[in-house]
Design a protein around this motif. Structure first.
Motif, mmCIF file in Angstrom:
data_model
loop_
_atom_site.group_PDB
_atom_site.id
_atom_site.type_symbol
_atom_site.label_atom_id
_atom_site.label_comp_id
_atom_site.label_asym_id
_atom_site.label_seq_id
_atom_site.Cartn_x
_atom_site.Cartn_y
_atom_site.Cartn_z
ATOM 1 N N LEU A 113 28.240 62.308 65.319
ATOM 2 C CA LEU A 113 27.145 63.255 65.135
ATOM 3 C C LEU A 113 26.814 63.557 63.686
ATOM 4 C CD1 LEU A 113 28.202 65.642 68.022
ATOM 5 C CD2 LEU A 113 26.500 63.815 68.089
ATOM 6 N N SER A 114 27.567 62.973 62.769
ATOM 7 C CA SER A 114 27.310 63.207 61.351
ATOM 8 C C SER A 114 27.949 62.100 60.536
ATOM 9 C CB SER A 114 27.871 64.569 60.921
ATOM 10 O OG SER A 114 29.287 64.597 61.077
ATOM 11 N N ARG A 115 27.625 62.075 59.272
ATOM 12 C CA ARG A 115 28.273 61.142 58.353
ATOM 13 C C ARG A 115 29.722 61.588 58.098
ATOM 14 N NH1 ARG A 115 24.111 61.945 53.664
ATOM 15 N NH2 ARG A 115 24.106 64.008 54.679
ATOM 16 N N GLY A 116 30.560 60.622 57.780
ATOM 17 C CA GLY A 116 31.962 60.917 57.530
ATOM 18 C C GLY A 116 32.739 59.624 57.376
ATOM 19 N N HIS A 117 34.063 59.734 57.372
ATOM 20 C CA HIS A 117 34.913 58.582 57.106
ATOM 21 C C HIS A 117 34.679 57.447 58.100
ATOM 22 C CE1 HIS A 117 38.461 56.544 55.449
ATOM 23 N NE2 HIS A 117 38.748 56.223 56.697
ATOM 24 N N HIS A 118 34.559 57.757 59.375
ATOM 25 C CA HIS A 118 34.373 56.706 60.375
ATOM 26 C C HIS A 118 33.071 55.952 60.137
ATOM 27 C CE1 HIS A 118 37.891 58.000 62.428
ATOM 28 N NE2 HIS A 118 37.368 59.099 62.944
ATOM 29 N N GLY B 260 23.425 62.163 64.731
ATOM 30 C CA GLY B 260 22.866 63.389 64.195
ATOM 31 C C GLY B 260 22.701 63.354 62.699
ATOM 32 N N PRO B 261 21.894 64.319 62.220
ATOM 33 C CA PRO B 261 21.117 65.283 63.000
ATOM 34 C C PRO B 261 19.833 64.654 63.553
ATOM 35 C CG PRO B 261 20.842 65.669 60.645
ATOM 36 C CD PRO B 261 21.847 64.574 60.774
ATOM 37 N N HIS B 262 19.355 65.214 64.665
ATOM 38 C CA HIS B 262 18.123 64.730 65.283
ATOM 39 C C HIS B 262 17.643 65.769 66.301
ATOM 40 C CE1 HIS B 262 15.283 62.223 67.554
ATOM 41 N NE2 HIS B 262 15.238 61.481 66.464
ATOM 42 N N PRO B 263 16.319 65.944 66.439
ATOM 43 C CA PRO B 263 15.798 66.920 67.417
ATOM 44 C C PRO B 263 16.262 66.677 68.851
ATOM 45 C CG PRO B 263 14.071 66.298 65.879
ATOM 46 C CD PRO B 263 15.240 65.396 65.588
ATOM 47 N N LEU B 264 16.506 65.408 69.233
ATOM 48 C CA LEU B 264 16.978 65.158 70.590
ATOM 49 C C LEU B 264 18.360 65.769 70.834
ATOM 50 C CD1 LEU B 264 15.841 61.475 71.198
ATOM 51 C CD2 LEU B 264 15.047 63.503 72.421
ATOM 52 N N LEU B 265 19.177 65.819 69.798
ATOM 53 C CA LEU B 265 20.465 66.491 69.934
ATOM 54 C C LEU B 265 20.284 67.989 70.136
ATOM 55 C CD1 LEU B 265 22.638 64.742 67.193
ATOM 56 C CD2 LEU B 265 22.786 64.445 69.676
ATOM 57 N N ALA C 71 33.521 68.782 65.382
ATOM 58 C CA ALA C 71 34.862 68.259 65.145
ATOM 59 C C ALA C 71 35.376 68.610 63.754
ATOM 60 C CB ALA C 71 34.867 66.744 65.337
ATOM 61 N N GLY C 72 34.537 68.439 62.742
ATOM 62 C CA GLY C 72 34.954 68.722 61.375
ATOM 63 C C GLY C 72 35.331 67.465 60.621
ATOM 64 N N SER C 73 35.151 67.498 59.312
ATOM 65 C CA SER C 73 35.458 66.356 58.455
ATOM 66 C C SER C 73 35.669 66.856 57.033
ATOM 67 C CB SER C 73 34.305 65.343 58.478
ATOM 68 O OG SER C 73 34.461 64.348 57.498
ATOM 69 N N ARG C 74 36.453 66.115 56.256
ATOM 70 C CA ARG C 74 36.609 66.446 54.836
ATOM 71 C C ARG C 74 35.440 65.936 53.999
ATOM 72 N NH1 ARG C 74 41.753 65.248 56.696
ATOM 73 N NH2 ARG C 74 43.264 66.932 56.441
ATOM 74 N N ASP C 75 34.622 65.102 54.583
ATOM 75 C CA ASP C 75 33.468 64.566 53.867
ATOM 76 C C ASP C 75 32.378 65.638 53.801
ATOM 77 O OD1 ASP C 75 30.978 63.225 53.241
ATOM 78 O OD2 ASP C 75 31.984 61.348 53.728
ATOM 79 N N PRO C 76 31.917 66.006 52.608
ATOM 80 C CA PRO C 76 30.898 67.058 52.511
ATOM 81 C C PRO C 76 29.586 66.698 53.181
ATOM 82 C CG PRO C 76 31.258 66.008 50.377
ATOM 83 C CD PRO C 76 32.349 65.534 51.273
ATOM 84 N N ASP C 77 29.276 65.409 53.288
ATOM 85 C CA ASP C 77 28.038 65.011 53.964
ATOM 86 C C ASP C 77 28.061 65.391 55.443
ATOM 87 O OD1 ASP C 77 26.804 63.965 51.723
ATOM 88 O OD2 ASP C 77 27.557 61.936 52.060
ATOM 89 N N ALA C 78 29.237 65.373 56.038
ATOM 90 C CA ALA C 78 29.350 65.763 57.448
ATOM 91 C C ALA C 78 28.960 67.218 57.630
ATOM 92 C CB ALA C 78 30.769 65.513 57.949
ATOM 93 N N ALA C 79 29.419 68.078 56.720
ATOM 94 C CA ALA C 79 29.069 69.495 56.807
ATOM 95 C C ALA C 79 27.570 69.698 56.601
ATOM 96 C CB ALA C 79 29.861 70.288 55.779
ATOM 97 N N VAL C 80 26.977 68.923 55.694
ATOM 98 C CA VAL C 80 25.521 69.008 55.471
ATOM 99 C C VAL C 80 24.780 68.689 56.765
ATOM 100 C CG1 VAL C 80 23.573 67.940 54.281
ATOM 101 C CG2 VAL C 80 25.637 68.528 53.001
ATOM 102 N N ASP C 81 25.195 67.617 57.432
ATOM 103 C CA ASP C 81 24.537 67.210 58.673
ATOM 104 C C ASP C 81 24.702 68.258 59.771
ATOM 105 O OD1 ASP C 81 23.789 64.878 57.423
ATOM 106 O OD2 ASP C 81 25.372 63.663 58.328
ATOM 107 N N THR C 82 25.901 68.824 59.875
ATOM 108 C CA THR C 82 26.139 69.832 60.914
ATOM 109 C C THR C 82 25.341 71.096 60.635
ATOM 110 O OG1 THR C 82 28.366 68.947 61.255
ATOM 111 C CG2 THR C 82 27.918 71.126 62.159
#
Length: 258
Positions: free
Chosen positions: A87-92, A115-120, A151-162
């Motif tokens: 659902l977001s950018r991150g390590h995976h 994600g992110p996306h309006p369908l979500l 879920a959470g991630s250490r990658d700051p981009d994941a937090a931006v997306d969430t």
């Protein structure tokens, strides 16, 4: 890829057999919860129903079979588009999936995360309604809020997306939506609920921002003070979104050969 498009076009003109399109490979995280694998398989079937003739396969990053390297190995030198069920950018998204693709013989394109996306956002909204959420009136709006449990991630981009998804959901619901995380980031769901309650928000729901059931989703639901929605799961909008990401990944090739 170009050869495929040429064969497809010539097949439509000359009546020769049309080559199969690149496979859509759903990339799941994997979970020890058996409901997760069942959910992803149901999602695969919905994608196949929406686009007959499109090969749809599955590969996991960990914990479940088939693992992504095995799925790619079975493709040989064929074409595929990997669509992360993330659902977001991150390590995976940035490391694990590209490394698996680079190590394979298949000709691979990698789509963006869901994600992110309006369908979500629409899926989150409908899951909340299924759980009992109703639109607050003018008075209730001042005491209502939602915690978006991810879920959470250490990658700051994941937090931006969430956070972006939380903003879109807040606009859809008309109440504050606060992101919270099961691991690797703060706040936790419990802390977010506590902070909202301290601000006078007594009607708090938890929106489960997970693609399928699993340990993190269960823990976040348990931390909800009341209403908590189910994970996004195999909602029809999720099937449409997976196909949308597939089409986006294919778009540069289609434009180049038009």
């Amino acid at each position: 890829m170009t050869a495929y498009l040429m064969n497809r076009n010539s097949g439509s003109r000359l009546g020769t057999r049309r080559a199969a399109p690149p496979a859509l490979v759903l990339v799941g995280h994997g979970s020890r919860d058996p409901r997760a694998l069942s959910t992803v398989r149901t999602l695969m079937e919905r994608i196949r129903e929406l686009r007959p003739g499109l090969p749809v396969q599955l590969g996991h990053i960990e914990l479940n079979e088939p693992l992504l390297p095995d799925t790619l190995a079975a493709l040989g030198t064929g074409d595929a588009v990997l669509v992360p069920l993330l659902l977001s950018r991150g390590h995976h998204v940035k490391r694990d999936i590209p490394e698996a693709a680079a190590a394979s013989s298949a000709r691979v394109r990698i789509a963006g995360p869901l994600g992110p996306h309006p369908l979500l956002v629409e899926t989150l909204y409908e899951r909340l309604v299924e759980a009992g959420w109703r639109a607050p009136d003018v008075v209730e709006r001042r005491t209502s809020a939602v915690v978006l449990a991810a879920a959470g991630s250490r990658d700051p981009d994941a937090a931006v997306d969430t956070r972006r998804t939380a903003g879109l959901l807040a606009h859809r619901l008309g109440v504050p939506v606060v992101p919270a995380y099961a691991s690797a980031a703060t706040p936790t769901v419990t802390d977010a609920v506590r902070a909202l309650a301290a601000r006078g928000r007594s009607r708090i729901a938890v929106a489960s921002y997970f693609t399928a059931p699993g340990r993190f989703a269960t823990e976040c639901t348990t931390a909800a003070p009341g209403l908590a929605s189910a994970p996004l799961g195999a909602h029809p909008a999720m099937a449409h979104l997976a196909l949308h990401r597939y089409d986006q990944a294919m778009a540069p090739t289609l434009a180049a050969t038009a």
